[in-house]
Motif scaffolding. Structure first.
Motif, PDB file in Angstrom:
ATOM      1  N   ASN A  85       0.855  -1.184   0.000  1.00 32.06           N
ATOM      2  CA  ASN A  85       0.000   0.000   0.000  1.00 32.06           C
ATOM      3  C   ASN A  85       0.890   1.233   0.000  1.00 32.06           C
ATOM      4  N   ILE A  86       0.566   2.232  -0.818  1.00 31.14           N
ATOM      5  CA  ILE A  86       1.404   3.425  -0.917  1.00 31.14           C
ATOM      6  C   ILE A  86       1.439   4.196   0.394  1.00 31.14           C
ATOM      7  N   TYR A  87       0.466   4.004   1.266  1.00 34.97           N
ATOM      8  CA  TYR A  87       0.428   4.777   2.502  1.00 34.97           C
ATOM      9  C   TYR A  87       1.519   4.380   3.499  1.00 34.97           C
ATOM     10  N   PHE A  88       2.298   3.357   3.145  1.00 28.41           N
ATOM     11  CA  PHE A  88       3.497   3.071   3.933  1.00 28.41           C
ATOM     12  C   PHE A  88       4.660   3.968   3.507  1.00 28.41           C
ATOM     13  N   MET A  89       4.518   4.663   2.357  1.00 31.72           N
ATOM     14  CA  MET A  89       5.507   5.652   1.944  1.00 31.72           C
ATOM     15  C   MET A  89       4.987   7.028   2.361  1.00 31.72           C
ATOM     16  N   LYS A  90       5.593   7.594   3.360  1.00 29.62           N
ATOM     17  CA  LYS A  90       5.098   8.834   3.946  1.00 29.62           C
ATOM     18  C   LYS A  90       6.145   9.937   3.838  1.00 29.62           C
ATOM     19  N   THR A  91       5.726  11.131   4.190  1.00 29.06           N
ATOM     20  CA  THR A  91       6.662  12.240   4.288  1.00 29.06           C
ATOM     21  C   THR A  91       6.551  12.861   5.668  1.00 29.06           C
ATOM     22  N   ALA A  92       7.614  13.509   6.097  1.00 23.84           N
ATOM     23  CA  ALA A  92       7.615  14.206   7.386  1.00 23.84           C
ATOM     24  C   ALA A  92       8.345  15.524   7.229  1.00 23.84           C
ATOM     25  N   LEU A  93       7.927  16.505   8.028  1.00 19.68           N
ATOM     26  CA  LEU A  93       8.529  17.834   8.002  1.00 19.68           C
ATOM     27  C   LEU A  93       9.304  18.078   9.287  1.00 19.68           C
ATOM     28  N   ALA A  94      10.327  18.882   9.205  1.00 16.51           N
ATOM     29  CA  ALA A  94      11.080  19.254  10.396  1.00 16.51           C
ATOM     30  C   ALA A  94      10.145  19.892  11.416  1.00 16.51           C
ATOM     31  N   ASN A  95      10.232  19.426  12.646  1.00 19.05           N
ATOM     32  CA  ASN A  95       9.390  19.913  13.730  1.00 19.05           C
ATOM     33  C   ASN A  95       7.902  19.727  13.436  1.00 19.05           C
ATOM     34  N   ASN A  96       7.624  18.785  12.499  1.00 18.30           N
ATOM     35  CA  ASN A  96       6.242  18.511  12.105  1.00 18.30           C
ATOM     36  C   ASN A  96       5.514  19.795  11.692  1.00 18.30           C
ATOM     37  N   MET A 109      14.498  13.269  12.071  1.00 19.11           N
ATOM     38  CA  MET A 109      13.095  13.204  11.638  1.00 19.11           C
ATOM     39  C   MET A 109      12.649  11.749  11.488  1.00 19.11           C
ATOM     40  N   ALA A 110      13.529  10.904  10.943  1.00 20.72           N
ATOM     41  CA  ALA A 110      13.195   9.494  10.782  1.00 20.72           C
ATOM     42  C   ALA A 110      12.930   8.832  12.124  1.00 20.72           C
ATOM     43  N   GLU A 111      13.779   9.114  13.081  1.00 23.38           N
ATOM     44  CA  GLU A 111      13.610   8.521  14.411  1.00 23.38           C
ATOM     45  C   GLU A 111      12.329   9.014  15.088  1.00 23.38           C
ATOM     46  N   GLN A 112      12.015  10.289  14.919  1.00 22.84           N
ATOM     47  CA  GLN A 112      10.810  10.844  15.521  1.00 22.84           C
ATOM     48  C   GLN A 112       9.547  10.178  14.987  1.00 22.84           C
ATOM     49  N   HIS A 113       9.600   9.705  13.752  1.00 23.70           N
ATOM     50  CA  HIS A 113       8.415   9.120  13.122  1.00 23.70           C
ATOM     51  C   HIS A 113       8.483   7.595  13.055  1.00 23.70           C
TER      52      HIS A 113
END
Length: 293
Positions: A85-96, A109-113
């Motif tokens: 499922n594509i929803y396992f490929m996500k994006t994250a922003l600095a400080n969300n 960022m990777a560790e935070q998510h």
């Protein structure tokens, strides 16, 4: 007396000019500006009996295998990713947070998510223009000049495609189910063939690189190329095109490179990030990651 006033006016003008220049540079590169706080994406079902090795991860929905090689004198690393499922490929922003001059490292960022795997994104925060869609949310739709108008889209079925900026409104793309939208480029591979590098914004000299490509249905590769080191000078965009074609991509796109190019897997950095002067990660605005939360 007139000469004194003349020098006074000249001094005031110089001071104002320097102050304005300093503020402009601080505003562009230093002063954080919060525009939107991002909501967290829905967590996917937990992994059942995940299996880690030094260079791979497998569970019922995600498969990641990392290999490396040399291409035309440059060291590169390939993460072969298969999803259900594509929803396992996500994006994250600095400080969300979506904004300007809000930055963090790829690894943090990777560790935070709770990411399994991550790479740097398009460093949207370095510019004011371009299409920015993150996890199905339209953050920016401000077409860039015609000399580099191509964005990358990832839709709800997991297909990669390119988008001529300004040809359709960003809100329409959201309604059509676009999950992610990036502006960096250029496109590297289209329909299994080299796209042909025509843009002037991205330097064509040898540099560290980061690219994403699609091999098949929900099957992708992320490619990090080392550069600016004694062991690996990097690749030009034309060389990167050839590499992505040789790896079997049907569609491929260039993400932010240079000192930003960072590949992270299971708590460790895979490649050798450097800006050519210092070693280590650069703080950036966003990442692409594989994970469940």
């Amino acid at each position: 007396m007139k000469h004194k006033f003349r020098f006074l006016y000249a001094g005031i003008f110089t001071f104002v000019l320097l102050a304005f220049t300093a503020y402009t540079l601080l505003d562009a590169f230093v002063i954080p500006q919060v525009l939107t706080k991002m909501r967290k994406t829905a967590a996917q079902s937990p992994a059942v009996n995940p299996v880690y090795t030094d260079n791979s991860y497998t569970d019922q929905d995600i498969s990641i295998t990392i290999t490396s090689g040399k291409f035309e004198g440059a060291m590169y690393y390939v993460a072969d990713v298969k999803l259900t499922n594509i929803y396992f490929m996500k994006t994250a922003l600095a400080n969300n947070t979506y904004g300007k001059n809000i930055k963090d490292t790829t690894s943090h960022m990777a560790e935070q998510h709770n990411a399994i795997f991550a790479v740097n994104g398009d460093f949207y925060g370095f510019r004011d223009m371009g299409l920015t869609i993150r996890n199905g949310v339209l953050l920016r739709d401000n077409p860039v000049p015609d000399k580099y108008p191509t964005s990358l889209l990832i839709d709800a079925d997991g297909n990669l495609s390119t988008h001529q900026e300004g040809s359709r409104p960003g809100q329409t793309l959201i309604e059509e189910g676009i999950w992610q939208g990036f502006t960096f480029g250029p496109a590297l591979v289209l329909n299994g063939r080299k796209a042909g590098v025509t843009v002037t914004r991205v330097p064509k000299v040898e540099n560290p690189r980061m690219a994403i490509g699609q091999l098949g249905k929900l099957h992708y590769i992320f490619v990090a190329v080392d550069g600016r080191t004694r062991d690996s000078t990097g690749l030009t965009l034309s060389q990167l095109e050839r590499l992505m074609v040789s790896l079997g991509c049907q569609t491929a796109y260039n993400l932010d490179g240079g000192g930003s190019a960072t590949m992270w897997f299971n708590g460790s950095i895979v490649n050798v990030p450097t800006n050519g002067k210092t070693m280590g990660e650069r703080s950036i605005s966003d990442i692409v990651y594989i994970g469940r939360s």
